[in-house]
Design an enzyme around this catalytic site. Structure first.
Site, PDB file in Angstrom:
ATOM      1  N   GLN A  96     -30.102  24.243   7.062  1.00  0.00           N
ATOM      2  CA  GLN A  96     -30.522  25.114   8.154  1.00  0.00           C
ATOM      3  C   GLN A  96     -30.629  24.357   9.474  1.00  0.00           C
ATOM      4  O   GLN A  96     -29.878  24.626  10.402  1.00  0.00           O
ATOM      5  CB  GLN A  96     -31.846  25.787   7.804  1.00  0.00           C
ATOM      6  CG  GLN A  96     -32.201  26.951   8.713  1.00  0.00           C
ATOM      7  CD  GLN A  96     -33.248  27.867   8.081  1.00  0.00           C
ATOM      8  OE1 GLN A  96     -33.549  27.766   6.897  1.00  0.00           O
ATOM      9  NE2 GLN A  96     -33.797  28.765   8.865  1.00  0.00           N
ATOM     10  N   ASP A  97     -31.553  23.409   9.560  1.00  0.00           N
ATOM     11  CA  ASP A  97     -31.772  22.637  10.786  1.00  0.00           C
ATOM     12  C   ASP A  97     -31.832  21.154  10.449  1.00  0.00           C
ATOM     13  O   ASP A  97     -32.197  20.781   9.337  1.00  0.00           O
ATOM     14  CB  ASP A  97     -33.108  23.016  11.445  1.00  0.00           C
ATOM     15  CG  ASP A  97     -33.159  24.457  11.873  1.00  0.00           C
ATOM     16  OD1 ASP A  97     -32.686  24.750  12.975  1.00  0.00           O
ATOM     17  OD2 ASP A  97     -33.669  25.284  11.100  1.00  0.00           O
ATOM     18  N   PRO A  98     -31.539  20.291  11.424  1.00  0.00           N
ATOM     19  CA  PRO A  98     -31.731  18.855  11.191  1.00  0.00           C
ATOM     20  C   PRO A  98     -33.212  18.535  10.983  1.00  0.00           C
ATOM     21  O   PRO A  98     -34.092  19.259  11.458  1.00  0.00           O
ATOM     22  CB  PRO A  98     -31.227  18.216  12.491  1.00  0.00           C
ATOM     23  CG  PRO A  98     -30.395  19.253  13.163  1.00  0.00           C
ATOM     24  CD  PRO A  98     -30.983  20.573  12.756  1.00  0.00           C
TER      25      PRO A  98
ATOM     26  N   VAL B   3     -27.636  24.877  12.295  1.00  0.00           N
ATOM     27  CA  VAL B   3     -27.963  24.451  13.662  1.00  0.00           C
ATOM     28  C   VAL B   3     -27.853  22.931  13.679  1.00  0.00           C
ATOM     29  O   VAL B   3     -28.399  22.268  12.807  1.00  0.00           O
ATOM     30  CB  VAL B   3     -29.382  24.918  14.052  1.00  0.00           C
ATOM     31  CG1 VAL B   3     -29.768  24.417  15.433  1.00  0.00           C
ATOM     32  CG2 VAL B   3     -29.468  26.440  13.988  1.00  0.00           C
TER      33      VAL B   3
ATOM     34  N   GLN C  28     -32.803  26.848  17.363  1.00  0.00           N
ATOM     35  CA  GLN C  28     -32.186  28.047  16.800  1.00  0.00           C
ATOM     36  C   GLN C  28     -31.925  29.067  17.907  1.00  0.00           C
ATOM     37  O   GLN C  28     -32.657  29.147  18.889  1.00  0.00           O
ATOM     38  CB  GLN C  28     -33.088  28.667  15.731  1.00  0.00           C
ATOM     39  CG  GLN C  28     -33.155  27.852  14.445  1.00  0.00           C
ATOM     40  CD  GLN C  28     -33.948  28.540  13.353  1.00  0.00           C
ATOM     41  OE1 GLN C  28     -34.382  29.676  13.495  1.00  0.00           O
ATOM     42  NE2 GLN C  28     -34.150  27.840  12.238  1.00  0.00           N
TER      43      GLN C  28
END
EC number: 3.2.2.27
Length: 217
Positions: A50-52, A111, A123
């Site tokens: 999803q995200d770092p 992302v 995001q």
């Protein structure tokens, strides 16, 4: 995609963040590290994040992976547990996954950047469109690919993947909050290798080098 209006807006957003003195993870040269290590024509397996990671020194452009010397995050600990159960691979002592990426495992976050110490802070600024385009390109590739979709976010993002051509494996997220609801025991790694071999491709060697520093270039 890089010429798209949304990418221009995204670049403007990132420049503004830097001009405000915001620290961004990963470092600029690593935004596209997943694609640098795993070009689209070499993709054999896709794992979506999803995200770092937003902690200092963790993110380096590959989902679930952390730099050498950084403590292995809880979700990756559970991935290692499943690898051990599924394929008998002892858990690595580090969380650096570049050797997977070099074999064709696209470790793609939805992302690709985050503000330091602020979860999900980038995001909705365009990265999602860019990574949707990457998944579409992989889906349209001539060769079959394995998609490992862990958690509802990844499953929704790749819902359009053609299951008649590709192998789509679904399980709960490996986070400690959900791993015991079906991720542990999913046996995705052996299923992926069996599929690849059935299509005439080499299996992925999921073992990681003991010395991750030797895998850096």
């Amino acid at each position: 995609e890089f010429a798209s209006a949304y990418m221009a807006d995204l670049k403007q957003f990132l420049v503004a963040q830097k001009n405000e003195g915001r620290q961004i993870f990963p470092r600029g040269p690593e935004y596209f590290r997943a694609l640098d290590l795993t070009p689209l024509d070499k993709v054999r397996v896709v794992i979506l994040g999803q995200d770092p990671y937003h902690g200092d020194g963790q993110a380096h452009g590959l989902c679930f992976s952390v730099r050498p010397g950084v403590r292995t995050p809880p979700s990756l600990v559970n991935i290692y547990k499943e690898l051990n159960t599924d394929l008998g691979i002892p858990p690595a002592r580090h969380g650096f996954l570049e050797s997977w990426a070099r074999q064709g495992v696209l470790l793609l976050n939805s992302v690709l950047t985050v503000r330091a110490r602020e979860r999900a802070s980038h995001q909705g600024h365009g990265w999602e469109k860019f990574t949707d385009a990457i998944i579409r390109a992989v889906n349209e590739a001539e060769h079959p690919v394995v998609f490992m979709l862990w958690g509802s976010y990844a499953q929704k993002k790749a819902a359009f993947v053609d299951r008649s051509r590709h192998l789509v494996l679904r399980a709960p997220h490996p986070s400690p909050l959900s791993a015991h609801s079906g991720f542990l025991g999913c046996r995705h790694f052996s299923q992926a290798n069996a599929f690849l071999e059935s299509k005439g491709f080499d299996p992925i060697d999921w073992r990681l080098p003991e010395n991750p520093a030797a895998d850096i270039n």
